[in-house]
Design an enzyme around this catalytic site. Structure first.
Site, PDB file in Angstrom:
ATOM      1  CG  HIS A  17      -1.689  -0.916   1.411  1.00 51.54           C
ATOM      2  ND1 HIS A  17      -2.088  -1.804   2.051  1.00 51.54           N
ATOM      3  CD2 HIS A  17      -2.559  -1.473   1.072  1.00 51.54           C
ATOM      4  CE1 HIS A  17      -2.489  -2.865   2.398  1.00 51.54           C
ATOM      5  NE2 HIS A  17      -3.787  -2.288   1.237  1.00 51.54           N
ATOM      6  CE  LYS A  41     -14.394  -5.960   1.972  1.00 52.46           C
ATOM      7  NZ  LYS A  41     -12.684  -5.264   1.319  1.00 52.46           N
ATOM      8  NE  ARG A  90      -2.136  -7.476  -4.404  1.00 45.51           N
ATOM      9  CZ  ARG A  90      -2.872  -7.693  -3.736  1.00 45.51           C
ATOM     10  NH1 ARG A  90      -2.934  -7.768  -2.119  1.00 45.51           N
ATOM     11  NH2 ARG A  90      -4.547  -7.408  -3.584  1.00 45.51           N
ATOM     12  CB  SER A 128      -4.338  -6.547   4.294  1.00 46.01           C
ATOM     13  OG  SER A 128      -3.973  -5.520   3.813  1.00 46.01           O
TER      14      SER A 128
HETATM   15  P1  ADP Z   1      -9.908  -3.600  -0.585  1.00 46.57           P
HETATM   16  O1  ADP Z   1     -10.571  -4.191   0.906  1.00 46.57           O
HETATM   17  O2  ADP Z   1     -10.594  -2.424  -1.120  1.00 46.57           O
HETATM   18  O3  ADP Z   1      -9.365  -4.465  -1.502  1.00 46.57           O
HETATM   19  P2  ADP Z   1      -7.163  -2.913   0.098  1.00 46.57           P
HETATM   20  O4  ADP Z   1      -6.500  -2.496   0.975  1.00 46.57           O
HETATM   21  O5  ADP Z   1      -7.008  -4.858   0.284  1.00 46.57           O
HETATM   22  O6  ADP Z   1      -8.523  -2.708  -0.136  1.00 46.57           O
HETATM   23  O7  ADP Z   1      -6.200  -2.259  -0.922  1.00 46.57           O
HETATM   24  C1  ADP Z   1      -6.587  -1.264  -0.900  1.00 46.57           C
HETATM   25  C2  ADP Z   1      -5.635  -1.180  -2.487  1.00 46.57           C
HETATM   26  O8  ADP Z   1      -4.323  -0.947  -2.415  1.00 46.57           O
HETATM   27  C3  ADP Z   1      -6.234  -2.400  -3.361  1.00 46.57           C
HETATM   28  O9  ADP Z   1      -6.529  -1.573  -4.809  1.00 46.57           O
HETATM   29  C4  ADP Z   1      -5.010  -3.505  -3.865  1.00 46.57           C
HETATM   30  O10 ADP Z   1      -5.725  -3.973  -4.916  1.00 46.57           O
HETATM   31  C5  ADP Z   1      -4.534  -2.260  -3.728  1.00 46.57           C
HETATM   32  N1  ADP Z   1      -3.065  -3.058  -2.688  1.00 46.57           N
HETATM   33  C6  ADP Z   1      -3.198  -4.333  -1.796  1.00 46.57           C
HETATM   34  N2  ADP Z   1      -1.988  -4.489  -1.778  1.00 46.57           N
HETATM   35  C7  ADP Z   1      -1.134  -4.319  -3.041  1.00 46.57           C
HETATM   36  C8  ADP Z   1       0.158  -4.232  -3.391  1.00 46.57           C
HETATM   37  N3  ADP Z   1       1.552  -5.234  -2.272  1.00 46.57           N
HETATM   38  N4  ADP Z   1       0.896  -3.716  -4.751  1.00 46.57           N
HETATM   39  C9  ADP Z   1      -0.296  -2.934  -5.319  1.00 46.57           C
HETATM   40  N5  ADP Z   1      -1.282  -2.420  -4.663  1.00 46.57           N
HETATM   41  C10 ADP Z   1      -2.520  -2.875  -3.590  1.00 46.57           C
END
Ligand code: ADP
Length: 158
Positions: A17, A41, A90, A128
């Site tokens: 992130h 969620k 990703r 995550s």
């Molecule tokens: P959500 O629950 O909305 O998917 P996340 O917290 O998992 O939210 O992720 C928020 C954003 O960050 C999403 O667009 C996700 O694809 C992106 N993201 C999460 N991890 C990574 C990573 N390692 N590299 C690039 N983008 C990421």
């Protein structure tokens, strides 16, 4: 002024992130990281905890701020006159999900554009949900999350 919103659960925020935040902060004049709270969620960290973690982590960037959203993201950002929605991808799996989401958001609010930013290669395995699972078994997450988050995970799974 070019302002973008970067929404997500951030449960918890990872180095993946932060990589997106760092690169986006160089492109946009302002970046609003939107911590989403969705009643459907289940989260490990409360909305307040996630906002506090993200806020501490983005402190180095003066043009990055944080907000909590418990409504539709597109409505939330439109009210703030933000037209760009930034999502990180990703790989193909993320992209197909994100593509559908962007189509739905476009149908809801046509004035909002979704932009995708690909992950830097060293972060593409960071997720995550996997990090939480690893932390629940007291695995080493120090290369995946900032120290502040590693400590918060240790405290949760004590
Ligand atoms: P959500 O629950 O909305 O998917 P996340 O917290 O998992 O939210 O992720 C928020 C954003 O960050 C999403 O667009 C996700 O694809 C992106 N993201 C999460 N991890 C990574 C990573 N390692 N590299 C690039 N983008 C990421």
């Amino acid at each position: 002024m070019l302002t973008a919103a970067f929404p997500g659960s951030f449960d918890p925020p990872t180095l993946g992130h932060l990589n997106i935040v760092e690169r986006a902060a160089r492109i946009f004049d302002e970046l609003l990281v939107v911590v989403a709270e969705n009643r459907q969620k289940k989260y490990l960290f409360s909305a307040e905890e996630r906002v506090a973690l993200v806020s501490s982590l983005v402190e180095p960037w003066k043009n990055v701020s944080v907000a909590l959203c418990d409504s539709l993201i597109v409505d939330f950002i439109k009210k703030r006159n933000i037209r760009l929605l930034l999502r990180g991808v990703r790989g193909i799996g993320d992209f197909s999900y994100e593509f559908e989401l962007s189509m739905m958001n476009k149908a809801l609010t046509s004035s909002i554009e979704t932009l995708f930013m690909t992950t830097d290669p060293e972060y593409f395995v960071l997720r995550s949900s996997a990090i939480k699972e690893l932390a629940s078994f007291h695995g080493d997450v120090s290369t995946m999350v900032p120290p502040l988050v590693a400590k918060a995970l240790r405290d949760k799974y004590k």
